[in-house]
Structure formats: structure tokens, C-alpha cells
Enzyme design. Structure first.
Site, PDB file in Angstrom:
ATOM      1  N   TYR A  40      63.468  70.204  66.777  1.00  0.00           N
ATOM      2  CA  TYR A  40      64.785  70.490  66.308  1.00  0.00           C
ATOM      3  C   TYR A  40      65.871  70.633  66.298  1.00  0.00           C
ATOM      4  CZ  TYR A  40      62.521  74.401  63.753  1.00  0.00           C
ATOM      5  OH  TYR A  40      61.876  75.128  63.951  1.00  0.00           O
ATOM      6  N   HIS A  81      60.006  79.122  63.043  1.00  0.00           N
ATOM      7  CA  HIS A  81      60.120  79.518  62.052  1.00  0.00           C
ATOM      8  C   HIS A  81      58.483  80.782  61.396  1.00  0.00           C
ATOM      9  CE1 HIS A  81      59.052  79.236  57.072  1.00  0.00           C
ATOM     10  NE2 HIS A  81      57.688  79.136  57.912  1.00  0.00           N
ATOM     11  N   ARG A  88      68.812  81.385  61.951  1.00  0.00           N
ATOM     12  CA  ARG A  88      66.846  81.900  61.973  1.00  0.00           C
ATOM     13  C   ARG A  88      66.433  82.104  63.610  1.00  0.00           C
ATOM     14  NH1 ARG A  88      63.639  77.913  60.659  1.00  0.00           N
ATOM     15  NH2 ARG A  88      63.078  77.877  63.029  1.00  0.00           N
TER      16      ARG A  88
HETATM   17  C1  LIG Z   1      55.582  75.899  47.173  1.00  0.00           C
HETATM   18  C2  LIG Z   1      55.555  75.863  48.518  1.00  0.00           C
HETATM   19  N1  LIG Z   1      56.840  74.396  49.266  1.00  0.00           N
HETATM   20  C3  LIG Z   1      55.977  74.607  50.489  1.00  0.00           C
HETATM   21  C4  LIG Z   1      55.969  75.442  51.206  1.00  0.00           C
HETATM   22  C5  LIG Z   1      55.451  75.437  52.360  1.00  0.00           C
HETATM   23  N2  LIG Z   1      56.513  77.014  53.477  1.00  0.00           N
HETATM   24  C6  LIG Z   1      56.450  77.991  53.684  1.00  0.00           C
HETATM   25  S1  LIG Z   1      57.832  78.577  54.519  1.00  0.00           S
HETATM   26  C7  LIG Z   1      58.837  76.756  54.669  1.00  0.00           C
HETATM   27  C8  LIG Z   1      59.845  76.973  54.106  1.00  0.00           C
HETATM   28  C9  LIG Z   1      61.155  78.179  53.586  1.00  0.00           C
HETATM   29  O1  LIG Z   1      62.373  77.503  54.090  1.00  0.00           O
HETATM   30  P1  LIG Z   1      63.815  78.472  53.412  1.00  0.00           P
HETATM   31  O2  LIG Z   1      62.899  79.416  52.340  1.00  0.00           O
HETATM   32  O3  LIG Z   1      64.973  78.197  53.529  1.00  0.00           O
HETATM   33  O4  LIG Z   1      63.013  79.981  54.201  1.00  0.00           O
HETATM   34  P2  LIG Z   1      62.765  80.265  55.802  1.00  0.00           P
HETATM   35  O5  LIG Z   1      61.646  79.912  56.552  1.00  0.00           O
HETATM   36  O6  LIG Z   1      64.126  80.078  56.286  1.00  0.00           O
HETATM   37  O7  LIG Z   1      63.478  82.284  55.299  1.00  0.00           O
HETATM   38  C10 LIG Z   1      57.893  75.954  53.763  1.00  0.00           C
HETATM   39  C11 LIG Z   1      58.201  74.567  52.895  1.00  0.00           C
HETATM   40  C12 LIG Z   1      55.170  76.586  51.319  1.00  0.00           C
HETATM   41  N3  LIG Z   1      55.053  77.924  51.456  1.00  0.00           N
HETATM   42  N4  LIG Z   1      54.832  76.697  49.277  1.00  0.00           N
END
Ligand SMILES: Cc1ncc(C[n+]2csc(CCOP(=O)(O)OP(=O)(O)O)c2C)c(N)n1
Length: 399
Positions: free
Chosen positions: A295, A286, A282
Site C-alpha cells: 500500500y 504496522h 511509521r
Molecule cells: C477498537 C479497535 N479497532 C480496530 C483495531 C485494529 N487496529 C489495531 S492497530 C490499528 C491502527 C491504528 O493506527 P493508529 O492509531 O494511527 O496508530 P499506529 O499503529 O499508526 O501507531 C487498528 C485499526 C483495534 N485494535 N481496536
């Protein structure tokens, strides 16, 4: 060799643990980082028109992401999620599908949606939550959806799309539709219980689903290595659930395309669910609410910049004489102009009428929702300066 008849297992006499931490599933790569073809690799059949459509879409997404991060910084939109550096994963996989296949995304697959034909105006209308937005401005920016393009609306709660994909694919199988469902998610979302329930059910019921994990190294600030999982990433989980599994270089659009094309065949012809893990990075934060300098290091980002999927595919196309540097610059300029023009237009389109807030869920909105809406209108009438886009349309504004 002795065998246990009930489970058809080989019997051993030595207590030997299988070391899960030693497992390493290899990664398919066709295009090397310098854009040349890996020795011994079978380049997928790809005609010039298709290759250029994939490249065109990559260019569009790159400029859309860059411009919309800037627009958020300027206060013109509230929020944005970029797919910078991950364009090959969503575009290469979407290119291997049929238009009738269902796409269920997480929120970083704008490339797949653009490849399907979502227009620059449709992107902008959603991002500005204006009255032309297909979702009537009721979702956060980037939570796109299009029934016409078989792209399920994005949901904020992580991983909910994964069991939905299993269910949808089960329906496709029962209907004998000859289509499949692709479901995208991050390696962070794969830590949710929903992921495990969905993959197990898909394997047991043999549904035509392609589970595409974008392993981009981070779930917000949580690094995948060491903090998200202790094993060999996400791919071994597909093996554990008894499904066909492959790991690919997610920054190599040809590897992604080839693997997804084969996965689609398995899904549609044999009802075999498939797990694909695309290894990527990425490149941006985020979201616009995140600052990755807290980080991770600049050196780490620079190392991945050298693996850029767009530059890699561009070098390949130029070597193949399907594209020149000048063509690439012209495509980029053309996309940039289109993005800027659509942005300026979309931000002038009025917000949806406030009555839309409670429409489409119930056939007739229940009394308590109507009362809440009246309370909200009274509040906006009292403080119109705080709601410049909505206030002028409350009383007498066209719906
Ligand atoms: C159930 C839930 N827990 C936490 C979140 C907060 N959250 C949003 S995106 C994210 C990270 C997701 O990472 P990943 O699945 O690796 O996808 P990326 O963003 O790296 O594409 C988190 C913890 C959420 N939206 N829903």
C-alpha cells in the site's frame, strides 16, 4: 459592532462559511533535517547528561526493534510492533516529564517506557511471555505495563486509554498531586468516539492531561491523508474542544521535548489539558503481521528516511561536541550486545505456571473459571507435544 449578549458573539450580516479544509496549523521545528538549528529557534535548555540519556535510549530502542522483528521472523516470538522512525516522539516527550507522571500508551511507545527505566531484561521477559514477565505471560508481546514506573499496561482495543487518561488526570487533580498524565495514541485511534469524549471531558473538567497524537501517516494500511480525515489532521480538534494545542515535528526530539515541557507546566500548574500532534512516519510495517509494500511506495519511505530522528539528533550532538561518531558506534554496539544477551537469557526462562492464567482478577477465582482451567489442563495432558512450554509444568511443576 453588534454583539449577541447571551453567547458573547459578534453579529455579522454576510453569510460566510468558515472553510475547515483551508485551515493549516503550523509545525514547530527546532532541528532541521540536516541536524542544524532552525533560524530563530530557541533551543530548549538541555544539559549534556540529559541529551545523552535521550540519545542512548533512542539507540537502544532502534536496536531492540530491529532485533525483535528478526526474532519474530525466526519464530522465536509470536508478534512485534516496531517504533522505527518514531523514537523522537516517545523519548523526547517522556524526557520532559517527572517520574511521578502517569504514562498511558497505545503500543508504539517503548521509547517512553525505556526512558523511565524499564530494563532490557524486563522487555525480553514480556516479549517471551516467560515466568518473570510482570504480566505473567497473559498479554500479547509489546503489551507492556509497570506499576512501579507509572506506565499503564497497554490495551489492544484502540483508544481505550484516552478516556482512562482523562479520568486518571481528574484523580491527580483532586489529589492535588502535582503530577499529570500523558496519553499517546495514533491519528487512526483519534477517529474513535473515545478520543472525542475524552478530550471534551478533559477540557470541560480542566484536568492535567497531555494528549500526544503520533501522526505517523498510516493506521495499518489506511493513509491519514484523504482516508483518515479531510481536515488539517488532529491538532484542530484540540482547538475545537477549547484546549491549548500545538503541532510539532515528531522527528525533531528538541521540538518534542520543548513542547512537552511547556505542556506539562500548563497541565500541572494551571490544570490545562493540552493536545500535541507530532508529525512523523511509521518506517516499518504496522506490525510483524503487516507488509507495507502492498500500500505504499519505496520512494515515499526513502523520502522519510532522510528525516530520520536518530541521525538528526546524532548530527546535532556531534556538532555540539557532546558526542563523536566513535562514541555513537560504541553505544550502538553496547546496546546490541545487551539486547542479544537478554534475548538469549529470556527465551530459556520457563513459561508461567498455567494456574497463573486465572489469578489476579478475582480474589478467589470463581468455580466456572476453575472448571475451565481443569478442562484446559486435561486438553494439554492429552496433546503435550502441542504445548511444549506448558505441558511439563502442569502436574507437580512449581508455581
Ligand atoms: C477498537 C479497535 N479497532 C480496530 C483495531 C485494529 N487496529 C489495531 S492497530 C490499528 C491502527 C491504528 O493506527 P493508529 O492509531 O494511527 O496508530 P499506529 O499503529 O499508526 O501507531 C487498528 C485499526 C483495534 N485494535 N481496536
Amino acid at each position: 459592532m453588534a454583539k449577541d449578549k447571551q453567547h458573547q458573539l459578534e453579529i455579522v450580516t454576510e453569510p460566510k462559511f468558515i472553510d475547515g479544509s483551508a485551515l493549516k496549523i503550523p509545525m514547530l521545528q527546532i532541528l532541521k533535517e540536516d541536524g542544524t538549528v532552525q533560524k530563530g529557534a530557541q533551543v530548549p535548555e538541555l544539559d549534556k547528561e540529559l541529551a545523552l540519556k535521550m540519545f542512548d535510549t533512542m539507540q537502544f530502542i532502534r536496536i531492540l526493534d530491529e532485533r525483535m522483528i528478526a526474532a519474530q521472523r525466526q519464530g522465536r516470538i509470536s508478534f512485534y510492533l516496531s517504533s522505527l522512525g518514531e523514537e523522537a516522539a516517545s523519548i523526547g516527550s517522556a524526557a520532559a516529564l517527572d517520574d511521578g507522571d502517569m504514562i498511558m500508551g497505545q503500543y508504539r511507545e517503548q521509547g517512553a517506557l525505556a526512558y523511565r527505566g524499564f530494563t532490557v531484561e524486563q522487555f525480553m521477559d514480556q516479549l517471551f511471555s516467560n515466568e518473570r514477565d510482570l504480566g505473567k505471560g497473559r498479554q500479547m508481546p509489546v503489551h507492556y505495563g509497570s506499576a512501579e514506573l507509572n506506565f499503564m499496561t497497554i490495551a489492544s482495543p484502540l483508544a481505550t486509554q484516552i478516556p482512562q487518561a482523562t479520568g486518571y488526570a481528574f484523580g491527580q487533580k483532586m489529589d492535588k498531586s502535582g503530577t499529570c498524565t500523558i496519553c499517546y495514541f495514533g491519528e487512526g485511534a483519534a477517529s474513535e468516539g473515545d478520543f472525542h469524549a475524552a478530550l471534551n471531558m478533559a477540557a470541560v473538567y480542566k484536568v492535567p492531561a497531555i494528549f500526544f497524537c503520533r501522526n505517523n501517516g498510516y493506521a495499518i494500511s489506511t493513509p491519514s491523508q484523504g482516508e483518515q480525515y479531510a481536515g488539517d489532521g488532529i491538532a484542530p480538534r484540540g482547538v475545537a474542544y477549547g484546549m491549548k494545542t500545538i503541532r510539532v515535528d515528531g522527528n525533531d526530539i528538541l521540538a518534542v521535548y520543548q513542547a512537552t515541557q511547556m505542556a506539562r507546566k500548563l497541565a500541572v500548574e494551571d490544570n490545562e489539558p493540552v493536545l500535541i500532534e507530532g508529525m512523523s512516519y511509521r518506517m516499518a510495517g504496522h506490525s510483524t503481521s503487516d507488509d507495507p509494500t502492498g500500500y505504499r511506495t519505496r520512494d515515499e519511505e526513502d523520502a522519510w528516511r532522510a528525516k530520520d530522528p536518530l541521525a538528526r539528533f546524532q548530527t546535532y550532538l556531534i556538532k555540539k561536541k557532546w558526542l563523536t561518531e566513535k562514541d555513537a558506534e560504541e553505544i550502538f554496539a553496547e546496546k546490541k550486545a545487551a539486547v542479544l544477551a537478554a534475548l538469549k537469557k529470556a527465551e530459556k526462562v520457563p513459561a508461567p505456571h498455567i494456574d497463573e492464567l486465572i489469578n489476579d482478577v478475582y480474589d478467589t477465582p470463581p468455580q466456572q473459571l476453575k472448571e475451565q482451567l481443569e478442562q484446559l489442563k486435561a486438553h494439554i495432558r492429552k496433546y503435550p507435544e502441542a504445548y511444549p512450554k506448558t505441558a511439563s509444568r502442569i502436574d507437580g511443576g512449581e508455581k
